[in-house]
Design an enzyme around this catalytic site. Structure first.
Site, short mmCIF file in Angstrom:
data_model
loop_
_atom_site.label_atom_id
_atom_site.label_comp_id
_atom_site.label_asym_id
_atom_site.label_seq_id
_atom_site.Cartn_x
_atom_site.Cartn_y
_atom_site.Cartn_z
N THR A 154 36.24 29.55 -20.32
CA THR A 154 37.03 30.79 -20.33
C THR A 154 36.44 31.83 -19.37
OG1 THR A 154 37.70 30.45 -22.61
CG2 THR A 154 37.84 32.68 -21.77
N TRP A 184 33.24 35.30 -23.29
CA TRP A 184 33.47 34.86 -24.67
C TRP A 184 32.83 33.49 -24.92
CZ3 TRP A 184 34.46 39.07 -26.86
CH2 TRP A 184 35.37 39.99 -26.34
N GLN A 302 51.03 36.05 -64.26
CA GLN A 302 51.84 35.14 -63.46
C GLN A 302 51.60 35.29 -61.96
OE1 GLN A 302 55.91 35.72 -64.64
NE2 GLN A 302 55.67 34.63 -66.57
N GLU A 386 39.64 28.44 -28.54
CA GLU A 386 39.94 27.01 -28.35
C GLU A 386 41.43 26.72 -28.53
OE1 GLU A 386 37.05 24.25 -29.77
OE2 GLU A 386 35.50 25.79 -29.84
N HIS A 389 46.75 30.53 -31.61
CA HIS A 389 47.77 30.09 -32.56
C HIS A 389 49.10 29.82 -31.84
CE1 HIS A 389 49.38 29.77 -36.64
NE2 HIS A 389 50.37 30.60 -36.31
#
Length: 407
Positions: A154, A184, A302, A386, A389
């Site tokens: 990166t 990073w 609940q 890596e 999303h």
């Protein structure tokens, strides 16, 4: 991490680090594991309970990377578990590797990052693409934890598009001259060696092994992180670094080489994030039975039961996905898209579970007495690195339609 007793903490002024973690196994997935798998998992779980969970909250609060853990990871076999024994690795299968990552990330994502970078992103390319001389020189010291490694792909302006990298090297006759910068990079401030990806004069991507102490090579540390605070992160800067020609990885070039490394690491993340999810679920389940409101445990209500039931459902589904993916990895059949699905799913469900578990804990959930907020902050990084999303979603979309949406 286990649920800590707030009352005990108030009385003694110390945190109760009695790690009582119990792994959920609603579908008897242990029946699919070999005895060796279970022994490996038990060994790493004991290691985490002894070395990581008693200390991790303090390390994270202080943004401290405990460098001594590197040798301990080596001693317990957490570095390069799938690398052959002759090079110092564990010679294990991918299910074992997954279980190791699951247990370490159950302790902390930053700790798992340290281990998975070493194994999947440093040792793996040296073993897979390196010469026999390189394997013998580097792998045993990386496996033992004598040396720490990092992976330079990166760049400041090239994250999801690594093929656009600007880092480059020129052939100077008796050596290569490397220039550029990476950002990073986990482990970089303490790394002894870096596997660096750079373009040659023809624009072809190659891997080079850069060693600490080479003139012009520096590793500035990244400060001010809210995530992965017990992991060390930094840059790699190359200012006319002379790299010996024998440090070029000879057996594969092109972008496919670092992407193969990322496949191995993403596989480990799919198991690792599941470990973080399990830790949050176990803490929430335990707390729901101990916390009394309206004269009864909150676990009797609940809405709390709904949260716990949904957590267990998602963990169980992810366990089955990871186990099946591990079998495909062992058979050499796993595809990049299959790995993307597992990485994306595990991290997403882990983040959701961390947030729901934090709600069950109420205000106590934001403190270091419980692990959810730390896992939540860590997983925000795991969601991004890596392959983000969304990029993994597009990898799946490409696989489904045959049309690449990111080109």
């Amino acid at each position: 991490m286990s649920v800590h007793s707030a009352e005990d903490s108030k009385k003694t002024g110390k945190r109760n680090f009695n790690d009582q973690f119990e792994s959920p196994d609603f579908y008897a997935i242990d029946d699919l594991l070999t005895e060796e798998h279970k022994l490996v998992r038990a060994s790493i779980r004991d290691f985490v309970k002894k070395e990581i969970t008693p200390n991790i909250e303090d390390w994270c609060q202080k943004a401290h990377f405990p460098y001594g853990i590197v040798r301990k990871f080596g001693d317990v076999g957490a570095f390069g578990p799938t690398i052959p024994v002759e090079y110092g690795g564990g010679g294990m299968d991918y299910i074992s590797y997954g279980l190791i990552m699951q247990e370490i990330e159950r302790g902390d994502s930053g700790m798992r990052s340290t281990a998975s970078v070493q194994g999947s992103l440093v040792m793996y390319p040296i073993y897979k693409f390196g010469s026999e001389e390189q394997r013998k020189k580097y792998l045993p010291k990386l496996a033992s934890g004598e040396w720490l490694g990092c992976f330079g792909l990166t760049e400041p302006n090239h994250g999801s598009n690594p093929g656009g990298m600007l880092t480059n090297f020129r052939d100077m006759g008796d050596h290569y001259l490397l220039n550029g910068a990476k950002m990073w990079i986990s482990n970089s401030p303490k790394a002894d060696v870096a596997v660096v990806w750079a373009k040659n004069e023809e624009g072809r991507i190659h891997g080079l092994i850069v060693e600490r102490g080479m003139e012009g090579f520096s590793t500035p540390e990244t400060h001010g992180k809210w995530s992965l605070r017990a992991s060390t992160t930094g840059e790699l800067v190359f200012d006319n670094v002379k790299v010996p020609k024998e440090n070029l990885l000879p057996n594969k070039s092109g972008l496919g080489a670092p992407l193969m490394c990322l496949d191995s690491a993403r596989y480990g993340i799919s198991w690792g994030a599941l470990g973080a999810a399990m830790d949050c679920y176990d803490a929430a389940r335990r707390y729901s039975l101990e916390r009394i409101q309206f004269d009864k445990p909150i676990g009797s209500f609940q809405l709390v039961q709904k949260k716990l039931a949904e957590m267990l459902t998602e963990i169980t589904k992810a366990q089955l996905v990871c186990w099946r993916l591990g079998k495909l990895m062992d058979e050499g059949k796993a595809t990049t898209a299959q790995i993307s699905l597992a990485k994306r799913n595990s991290v997403a469900i882990a983040l959701d579970i961390a947030r729901e578990a934090r709600q069950i804990h109420g205000g106590m959930g934001i403190t270091g007495e419980y692990p959810m907020m730390r896992h939540m902050m860590n997983l925000e990084s795991v969601l991004t690195y890596e392959g983000t999303h969304d990029i993994h979603l597009l990898i799946l979309g490409h696989e489904i339609t045959g049309i690449p949406a990111f080109k």
